[in-house]
Design an enzyme around this catalytic site. Sequence first.
Site, PDB file in Angstrom:
ATOM      1  CG  HIS A 186      -2.069  -0.927   1.071  1.00 47.80           C
ATOM      2  ND1 HIS A 186      -3.199  -0.839   1.842  1.00 47.80           N
ATOM      3  CD2 HIS A 186      -2.268  -2.004   0.280  1.00 47.80           C
ATOM      4  CE1 HIS A 186      -4.038  -1.807   1.517  1.00 47.80           C
ATOM      5  NE2 HIS A 186      -3.480  -2.529   0.572  1.00 47.80           N
ATOM      6  CG  ASP A 187       4.919   3.352   1.774  1.00 51.27           C
ATOM      7  OD1 ASP A 187       4.392   4.467   1.896  1.00 51.27           O
ATOM      8  OD2 ASP A 187       6.147   3.188   1.705  1.00 51.27           O
ATOM      9  CG  ASP A 222       5.909   8.040  -0.084  1.00 52.91           C
ATOM     10  OD1 ASP A 222       5.244   7.137   0.467  1.00 52.91           O
ATOM     11  OD2 ASP A 222       5.375   8.949  -0.737  1.00 52.91           O
ATOM     12  N   GLY A 242       5.281   5.424  -5.286  1.00 57.31           N
ATOM     13  CA  GLY A 242       6.563   4.877  -4.878  1.00 57.31           C
ATOM     14  C   GLY A 242       6.656   4.745  -3.371  1.00 57.31           C
ATOM     15  CB  SER A 273       3.073   8.593   2.216  1.00 60.64           C
ATOM     16  OG  SER A 273       2.703   7.579   1.306  1.00 60.64           O
ATOM     17  CB  VAL A 286      -0.191   5.610  -5.018  1.00 61.72           C
ATOM     18  CG1 VAL A 286      -0.630   6.885  -5.718  1.00 61.72           C
ATOM     19  CG2 VAL A 286      -1.397   4.764  -4.667  1.00 61.72           C
TER      20      VAL A 286
END
Length: 148
Positions: A70-71, A78, A76, A80, A74
């Site tokens: 999941h990280d 990161d 790359g 987030s 989208v």
Amino acid sequence: MGHRVHFSYFIIPFLCLFSFLVPSAYSQFLDYKFYDRSCPDLPVIVVRNVWEAYWKESRVAATLLRLHFHDCIVNGCDASVLLDDTEDFKGEKSTPVNRMLPLAFEVIDNIKEDVESACPSTVSCVDILTLAAREGVILVTNTLRANS
């Protein structure tokens, strides 16, 4: 008669562009020994935390891999996915799909805490996510081999 466009007019510019992109793509891979000097206990910390969680709940390995996916899917990898909501910002951690992964977040938080104690401000969150997912996959693979 119309003009015939030669194939090389398209392929040569494409190959030139591609040759500039390839080196930067390969530089994005994690070097497993990157933290050997700056944080030598990192592999032990990650292994210990993932194993402890796995023996409590075997699904943790799959949730760590899913969290890492999941990280990275989208924009790359990161880290987030670890961002919490603030007044001005909607973090990824609270999205419906990620709220189903509380065990993975707990393991990552434990690893981050232990890593910060051992090596303050040294290891990136995305590397912790990557190493935890890797360790989960290795653990499950070894467990399946041992049981077959």
